[in-house]
Scaffold this motif. Structure first.
Motif, PDB file in Angstrom:
ATOM      1  N   SER A   1      -4.815 -11.291  10.009  1.00 49.31           N
ATOM      2  CA  SER A   1      -3.712 -10.579   9.354  1.00 49.31           C
ATOM      3  C   SER A   1      -2.773  -9.961  10.383  1.00 49.31           C
ATOM      4  CB  SER A   1      -4.268  -9.478   8.432  1.00 49.31           C
ATOM      5  OG  SER A   1      -5.065 -10.017   7.411  1.00 49.31           O
ATOM      6  N   LYS A   2      -3.351  -9.350  11.422  1.00 50.36           N
ATOM      7  CA  LYS A   2      -2.533  -8.746  12.479  1.00 50.36           C
ATOM      8  C   LYS A   2      -1.768  -9.816  13.249  1.00 50.36           C
ATOM      9  CE  LYS A   2      -5.743  -4.875  13.117  1.00 50.36           C
ATOM     10  NZ  LYS A   2      -6.738  -4.247  14.029  1.00 50.36           N
TER      11      LYS A   2
ATOM     12  N   GLU B   1      -4.354  -5.684   4.286  1.00 54.13           N
ATOM     13  CA  GLU B   1      -5.055  -4.512   3.752  1.00 54.13           C
ATOM     14  C   GLU B   1      -5.105  -4.555   2.230  1.00 54.13           C
ATOM     15  OE1 GLU B   1      -2.912  -1.256   5.401  1.00 54.13           O
ATOM     16  OE2 GLU B   1      -3.810  -1.444   7.402  1.00 54.13           O
ATOM     17  N   GLU B   2      -4.017  -4.999   1.622  1.00 46.22           N
ATOM     18  CA  GLU B   2      -3.984  -5.104   0.154  1.00 46.22           C
ATOM     19  C   GLU B   2      -4.973  -6.164  -0.333  1.00 46.22           C
ATOM     20  OE1 GLU B   2       0.022  -6.042  -0.834  1.00 46.22           O
ATOM     21  OE2 GLU B   2       0.831  -4.093  -0.190  1.00 46.22           O
TER      22      GLU B   2
ATOM     23  N   GLU C   1      -9.225  -9.546   9.265  1.00 49.49           N
ATOM     24  CA  GLU C   1      -8.339  -8.453   9.664  1.00 49.49           C
ATOM     25  C   GLU C   1      -7.545  -8.833  10.924  1.00 49.49           C
ATOM     26  OE1 GLU C   1     -10.652  -4.469   8.106  1.00 49.49           O
ATOM     27  OE2 GLU C   1     -11.470  -5.493   9.871  1.00 49.49           O
TER      28      GLU C   1
ATOM     29  N   MET D   1       1.062  -9.614   9.285  1.00 48.74           N
ATOM     30  CA  MET D   1       0.907  -9.318   7.859  1.00 48.74           C
ATOM     31  C   MET D   1      -0.220  -8.309   7.628  1.00 48.74           C
ATOM     32  SD  MET D   1       1.260 -13.247   6.406  1.00 48.74           S
ATOM     33  CE  MET D   1       1.369 -12.758   4.670  1.00 48.74           C
ATOM     34  N   GLU D   2      -0.279  -7.308   8.499  1.00 48.95           N
ATOM     35  CA  GLU D   2      -1.376  -6.339   8.436  1.00 48.95           C
ATOM     36  C   GLU D   2      -1.399  -5.583   7.110  1.00 48.95           C
ATOM     37  OE1 GLU D   2      -3.445  -2.983  11.332  1.00 48.95           O
ATOM     38  OE2 GLU D   2      -1.513  -3.876  11.863  1.00 48.95           O
ATOM     39  N   GLU D   3      -0.224  -5.181   6.631  1.00 43.29           N
ATOM     40  CA  GLU D   3      -0.152  -4.451   5.362  1.00 43.29           C
ATOM     41  C   GLU D   3      -0.612  -5.328   4.203  1.00 43.29           C
ATOM     42  OE1 GLU D   3       3.184  -2.172   2.592  1.00 43.29           O
ATOM     43  OE2 GLU D   3       3.501  -2.332   4.764  1.00 43.29           O
ATOM     44  N   LYS D   4      -0.139  -6.587   4.195  1.00 46.44           N
ATOM     45  CA  LYS D   4      -0.573  -7.542   3.171  1.00 46.44           C
ATOM     46  C   LYS D   4      -2.079  -7.755   3.261  1.00 46.44           C
ATOM     47  CE  LYS D   4      -0.354 -11.085   0.256  1.00 46.44           C
ATOM     48  NZ  LYS D   4      -0.079 -10.950  -1.181  1.00 46.44           N
TER      49      LYS D   4
END
Length: 318
Positions: free
Chosen positions: A166-167, A176-177, A163, A171-174
């Protein structure tokens, strides 16, 4: 008449100057707001084990100093420019090698080459707390660096690190997916383990130098436990323990997953010993050799799914 005309001209001039000044101020204010908005959107502060690191934009050239971070990036569809691969590209497991393509080796995970890392001109370095905290300042002089748990992390710690990566990548939204898909896959795997499963399992690296058992708090141990497979070692200060034959007999696992290191291991010596032959897993033919790169060195979403697929195939194959 001339005086009136002069006054009128002066008034018009004053109004024109005032209007221009107001327009200029408005434009300057709008430009400042736009820049502030852009900075807020493009720059973020990432909290990690060594404090906070400011990252601007989406990093394009990333160096990963642990295999779990390579797994993180591959899960996000990102190919790192540099990897600490222990100078052995074969350590990159096949499912991830297919995703990341070519890269530059920056040496070993224990002692990555700062010179090679610098030559790649990265805009983000991802390093491990246990291995790299002492060179954090040197890494930070090269590029923005985040330090996360990997070597000493359990499965939940690996998820948390993903996580953060990703931040850091913007690409935080990606992320999460990807994590939602991973959790769905984990549920599918968990559903394949019977609710009444009572057998204990023991993952271990076996080498000529000894038998290194992974307890319930280790990455592999906690991963197996997450789908209902109880680890044979439920206590202990260390997640990775070098134990002798008598201790293995005492723990008496029902299933053993051996991550083999080298052509000859301590288990080769034990096989002629009656104590070893009396272990439940040995008696019942439940000693399985597994890929050490997959089961031990890589710690991430992709490798976690592959490990559990392996375990379920060994335990419940028809």
């Amino acid at each position: 008449m001339k005086k009136t005309l002069f006054s009128f001209c002066m008034l018009a001039l004053i109004l024109m100057v005032t209007a221009c000044g107001s327009s200029s101020e408005d434009q300057t204010s709008e430009d400042t707001q736009d820049k502030d908005s852009e900075a807020t959107e493009d720059t973020r502060v990432i909290e990690h084990e060594m404090g906070e690191t400011e990252i601007t934009g989406k990093p394009e050239k990333v160096v990963a100093l642990e295999f779990s971070f390579v797994d993180n990036l591959a899960s996000l569809g990102v190919s790192p420019v540099g990897i600490a691969d222990d100078d052995d590209s074969e350590r990159i497991i096949e499912p991830i090698r297919e995703k990341i393509g070519d890269y530059t080796s920056v040496g070993t995970r224990k002692q990555p080459s700062l010179e090679v890392i610098s030559s790649l001109q990265p805009d983000l370095i991802i390093a491990d707390m246990k291995r790299h905290k002492d060179i954090y300042d040197q890494l930070s002089d090269i590029a923005p660096t985040i330090i996360l748990p990997s070597l000493a992390a359990d499965y939940e710690g690996i998820i948390s690190s993903f996580e953060t990566v990703s931040k850091a990548m913007g690409m935080e939204e990606k992320g999460e997916e990807v994590l939602a898909d991973h959790k769905a896959k984990m549920e599918e795997l968990r559903a394949q383990v019977p609710e009444d499963e009572e057998r204990t399992v023991l993952p271990a690296v076996v080498a000529d130098s000894g038998y290194f058992a992974h307890n319930m708090e280790s990455y592999t141990g906690s991963l197996l436990e997450s789908i209902g497979l109880k680890n044979a070692i439920q206590s202990g200060d260390e997640r990775y323990n070098k134990i002798n034959l008598e201790q293995v007999v005492e723990f008496n696992p029902d299933v053993m997953f051996h991550m083999v290191a080298g052509d000859q291991t301590v288990v080769d010596e034990w096989e002629s010993n009656e104590l070893y032959q009396d272990i439940s897993a040995v008696k019942n033919g439940e000693v399985h050799e597994v890929d050490r790169n997959m089961w031990s060195r890589f710690r991430g979403l992709i490798s976690s799914e592959k490990i559990l697929e392996d375990a379920i195939n060994y335990l419940y194959e028809e």
